[in-house]
Design a protein around this motif. Structure first.
Motif, PDB file in Angstrom:
ATOM      1  N   ILE A 175       0.835  -1.204   0.000  1.00  0.00           N
ATOM      2  CA  ILE A 175       0.000   0.000   0.000  1.00  0.00           C
ATOM      3  C   ILE A 175       0.867   1.250   0.000  1.00  0.00           C
ATOM      4  O   ILE A 175       0.571   2.249  -0.681  1.00  0.00           O
ATOM      5  CB  ILE A 175      -0.949  -0.018   1.211  1.00  0.00           C
ATOM      6  CG1 ILE A 175      -1.935  -1.192   1.082  1.00  0.00           C
ATOM      7  CG2 ILE A 175      -1.696   1.304   1.340  1.00  0.00           C
ATOM      8  CD1 ILE A 175      -2.834  -1.362   2.288  1.00  0.00           C
ATOM      9  N   PHE A 176       1.953   1.218   0.742  1.00  0.00           N
ATOM     10  CA  PHE A 176       2.893   2.341   0.773  1.00  0.00           C
ATOM     11  C   PHE A 176       3.433   2.612  -0.637  1.00  0.00           C
ATOM     12  O   PHE A 176       3.464   3.761  -1.122  1.00  0.00           O
ATOM     13  CB  PHE A 176       4.017   1.998   1.741  1.00  0.00           C
ATOM     14  CG  PHE A 176       4.942   3.146   2.050  1.00  0.00           C
ATOM     15  CD1 PHE A 176       4.753   4.420   1.520  1.00  0.00           C
ATOM     16  CD2 PHE A 176       6.036   2.961   2.883  1.00  0.00           C
ATOM     17  CE1 PHE A 176       5.611   5.470   1.818  1.00  0.00           C
ATOM     18  CE2 PHE A 176       6.900   3.994   3.186  1.00  0.00           C
ATOM     19  CZ  PHE A 176       6.683   5.259   2.639  1.00  0.00           C
ATOM     20  N   GLN A 177       3.832   1.549  -1.319  1.00  0.00           N
ATOM     21  CA  GLN A 177       4.396   1.697  -2.654  1.00  0.00           C
ATOM     22  C   GLN A 177       3.343   2.229  -3.653  1.00  0.00           C
ATOM     23  O   GLN A 177       3.634   3.140  -4.453  1.00  0.00           O
ATOM     24  CB  GLN A 177       4.936   0.345  -3.130  1.00  0.00           C
ATOM     25  CG  GLN A 177       5.518   0.356  -4.544  1.00  0.00           C
ATOM     26  CD  GLN A 177       6.780   1.176  -4.626  1.00  0.00           C
ATOM     27  OE1 GLN A 177       7.673   1.057  -3.804  1.00  0.00           O
ATOM     28  NE2 GLN A 177       6.843   2.053  -5.637  1.00  0.00           N
ATOM     29  N   ARG A 178       2.145   1.702  -3.588  1.00  0.00           N
ATOM     30  CA  ARG A 178       1.109   2.149  -4.517  1.00  0.00           C
ATOM     31  C   ARG A 178       0.725   3.600  -4.257  1.00  0.00           C
ATOM     32  O   ARG A 178       0.478   4.368  -5.221  1.00  0.00           O
ATOM     33  CB  ARG A 178      -0.132   1.252  -4.381  1.00  0.00           C
ATOM     34  CG  ARG A 178       0.087  -0.163  -4.907  1.00  0.00           C
ATOM     35  CD  ARG A 178      -1.136  -1.015  -4.660  1.00  0.00           C
ATOM     36  NE  ARG A 178      -0.939  -2.382  -5.162  1.00  0.00           N
ATOM     37  CZ  ARG A 178      -1.830  -3.358  -4.997  1.00  0.00           C
ATOM     38  NH1 ARG A 178      -2.977  -3.111  -4.346  1.00  0.00           N
ATOM     39  NH2 ARG A 178      -1.590  -4.558  -5.489  1.00  0.00           N
ATOM     40  N   SER A 179       0.651   3.978  -3.020  1.00  0.00           N
ATOM     41  CA  SER A 179       0.291   5.362  -2.701  1.00  0.00           C
ATOM     42  C   SER A 179       1.356   6.327  -3.210  1.00  0.00           C
ATOM     43  O   SER A 179       1.034   7.395  -3.763  1.00  0.00           O
ATOM     44  CB  SER A 179       0.117   5.532  -1.192  1.00  0.00           C
ATOM     45  OG  SER A 179      -0.921   4.689  -0.708  1.00  0.00           O
ATOM     46  N   LEU A 180       2.602   5.984  -3.036  1.00  0.00           N
ATOM     47  CA  LEU A 180       3.685   6.844  -3.529  1.00  0.00           C
ATOM     48  C   LEU A 180       3.638   6.945  -5.059  1.00  0.00           C
ATOM     49  O   LEU A 180       3.808   8.026  -5.636  1.00  0.00           O
ATOM     50  CB  LEU A 180       5.048   6.303  -3.080  1.00  0.00           C
ATOM     51  CG  LEU A 180       5.410   6.436  -1.604  1.00  0.00           C
ATOM     52  CD1 LEU A 180       6.771   5.816  -1.326  1.00  0.00           C
ATOM     53  CD2 LEU A 180       5.424   7.909  -1.187  1.00  0.00           C
ATOM     54  N   THR A 181       3.397   5.820  -5.711  1.00  0.00           N
ATOM     55  CA  THR A 181       3.350   5.823  -7.179  1.00  0.00           C
ATOM     56  C   THR A 181       2.186   6.692  -7.677  1.00  0.00           C
ATOM     57  O   THR A 181       2.330   7.481  -8.642  1.00  0.00           O
ATOM     58  CB  THR A 181       3.191   4.388  -7.697  1.00  0.00           C
ATOM     59  OG1 THR A 181       4.278   3.588  -7.222  1.00  0.00           O
ATOM     60  CG2 THR A 181       3.181   4.370  -9.215  1.00  0.00           C
ATOM     61  N   THR A 182       1.039   6.581  -7.020  1.00  0.00           N
ATOM     62  CA  THR A 182      -0.124   7.387  -7.407  1.00  0.00           C
ATOM     63  C   THR A 182       0.148   8.876  -7.228  1.00  0.00           C
ATOM     64  O   THR A 182      -0.175   9.703  -8.103  1.00  0.00           O
ATOM     65  CB  THR A 182      -1.345   6.971  -6.572  1.00  0.00           C
ATOM     66  OG1 THR A 182      -1.607   5.585  -6.770  1.00  0.00           O
ATOM     67  CG2 THR A 182      -2.574   7.777  -6.979  1.00  0.00           C
TER      68      THR A 182
END
Length: 532
Positions: A314-321
């Motif tokens: 979730i951390f990675q996806r939020s940063l990418t978004t």
């Protein structure tokens, strides 16, 4: 990330020591599970010390009985028994010295092994603390970025994009993603309390190990010095030196049994821990860390997934978004609002930094690093540490045997010294052939000037100061020869230079012979005229 686990297998000495019966002070059976805070378990370790104290008491009792028997037993020390007794004392001292040297050698090895194991444990604890501290710093740093730094940039952009509702909606979406990141970071375990406990454990262990290593080193030196000085006292036939060193040997004997008690208790307790270390760690970290996380690091098995995988994803996806949203605003909003470029670039730099921190956090949370530190710590304790304690226990046994042997040799050596001095006392102190008389004369010159029966026979005073007058071959009267014949067996001794005339004593004589000779010499001196 699953990783192949390196299996921990308890060595045979751990299994053997763990199987030692654990008994309380009332001889009741105690559970052998490692629980240092339990009073009954502490009593079982104290019982091992009591057994060592009983062994010390029996050792001292045997030595006391032997010393009493050796001192009270009276034997005739003839010439034929002197040499065998001397050889017995010598060989006993040699065997005791070899045992002492072997004990010190074994002790040095065991002390080094234990020290290496403890230092490996401390190194592993420091590495684990560094990992835990790094995780906490990364979590707190990213939380700070998302809550404070990102919020400041978004607040300024809200003012700039106030007239554009679509851009404001994008900023709210980014704020929502930042909130997701903060929520995921807050779900990660906080290792601050664990780090404090491990740091305290590391400091206490290092402190105790330093003085333990130094104490054993001093004990080795003391054993060698006492053993060597005792052997020197036997070689020099010094009763004072022998008695003092034997007293020190009894003290060292007590220290050896005390060290055996400490080594045995430490080895048994460490073996109880090494038999099932996972259970003890799970029970003692239950209040700080969840059991799922603890098992993940203790086992690091491929069948166990990382408990942090969902949060990190979730951390990675939020940063990418958020990065995609920032790139869109830089492309479409900056031409319309040039003042927003600075804040958008700041957000982009912040997100790139957070992504780098995410990779570092993922690597630190992986079980392979901490599991390796865990295995290294177990190797230091359960292999090198306990093995060294076993060798130190062997040192204590050999040292106790060596000093017991030296103590037993003491009475024999003492009797040998007394009998040797008594043999010298049987010879007249005025005998010039007596080595003891020569030593007395060297330390007391006035005693050497006393008249011996030889000086009376020469009639010229002290034999040391005056030379006898020249004698002819046949000047001595016949009666003098006959007197000599009466003294020394009844056979006339007709020599060219008679013993009386030449001032030389007979080779050996007894006190009764000397008294008879002195009476004859006095009668002869009454009729002897001294030359002017």
């Amino acid at each position: 990330m699953p990783a192949a686990r390196v299996e921990y297998i308890a060595p045979w000495w751990v299994v053997w020591l763990h199987s030692v019966p654990h008994l309380g002070l009332r001889l009741q059976r105690v559970d052998s599970t490692f629980s240092p805070g339990d009073e009954t378990y502490q009593e079982s370790l104290l019982f091992l010390g009591v057994l060592a104290a009983v062994g010390l008491g029996l050792n001292l009792l045997v030595l006391a009985v032997y010393l009493v028997c050796a001192c009270c037993c009276r034997r005739d020390h003839t010439v034929q028994t002197k040499q065998p007794n001397s050889c017995c004392v010598t060989w006993t001292a040699v065997v005791a010295g070899l045992l002492c040297c072997a004990a010190v050698g074994v002790g040095f090895y065991g002390n080094s092994e234990t020290n290496d194991g403890v230092h490996q444990l401390l190194y592993s604890l420091d590495n684990a603390n560094h990992t835990f501290s790094g995780i906490d710093e990364l979590v707190s740093g990213n939380t700070q970025k998302m809550k404070v730094d990102l919020e400041q940039h978004l607040a300024r952009l809200n003012e700039i994009f106030a007239a554009r509702g679509d851009y404001i909606q994008t900023l709210k979406f980014m704020q929502q993603m930042a909130g997701n990141v903060v929520n995921q970071l807050s779900g990660l375990p906080v290792w601050r309390e664990v780090t404090m406990q491990l740091t305290e454990l590391s400091h206490q262990t290092a402190y105790v190990e330093h003085y333990r290593w130094l104490s054993y080193l001093l004990l080795f030196i003391l054993d060698l010095v006492i053993c060597l000085v005792t052997c020197l006292g036997l070689a020099r036939r010094s009763k004072c030196l022998l008695a003092s060193m034997l007293c020190c040997g009894v003290l060292t004997l007590i220290l050896s049994w005390a060290s055996l008690a400490a080594d045995t208790a430490a080895a048994v307790s460490a073996s109880d821990f090494c038999m099932a270390p996972d259970i003890y760690i799970l029970n003692n970290t239950r209040n700080q860390i969840s059991s799922e996380v603890t098992r993940y690091y203790l086992h690091c098995s491929q069948s166990l997934s990382s408990p942090f995988q969902q949060s990190l994803t979730i951390f990675q996806r939020s940063l990418t978004t958020m990065q995609i949203q920032v790139v869109g605003l830089l492309q479409f909003a900056v031409p319309l609002f040039p003042t927003a470029e600075k804040d958008l670039l700041g957000i982009q730099i912040l997100l790139n930094s957070s992504e780098t921190s995410l990779h570092q956090l993922t690597a630190m949370l992986d079980c392979r690093g901490l599991h390796k530190d865990y295995l290294d710590a177990l190797t230091g304790i359960c292999y090198d540490g306990i093995e060294g304690l076993l060798f130190l226990g062997l040192f204590s046994i050999l040292a106790a045997l060596a000093f017991s042997t030296l103590t037993c040799a003491g009475p024999r050596a003492w009797k040998y010294f007394i009998n040797r001095d008594r043999d010298y006392d049987d010879i007249d102190d005025d005998d010039p052939f007596n080595p003891q008389a020569r030593r007395i004369a060297a330390h007391n010159p006035m005693r050497g000037q006393l008249h011996s029966f030889c000086s009376y026979s020469s009639g010229l005073g002290s034999q040391c100061s005056l030379q006898p007058p020249a004698q002819t071959i046949s000047n001595a009267p016949v009666s003098e020869y006959m007197n000599q014949a009466i003294l020394f067996g009844g056979n006339p001794r007709y020599e060219n230079v008679p013993l009386i005339g030449r001032g030389s004593p007979p080779p050996t004589y007894s006190p009764s012979m000397r008294a008879t000779y002195m009476s004859v010499a006095d009668d002869h001196l009454r009729h002897y005229e001294f030359p002017s």
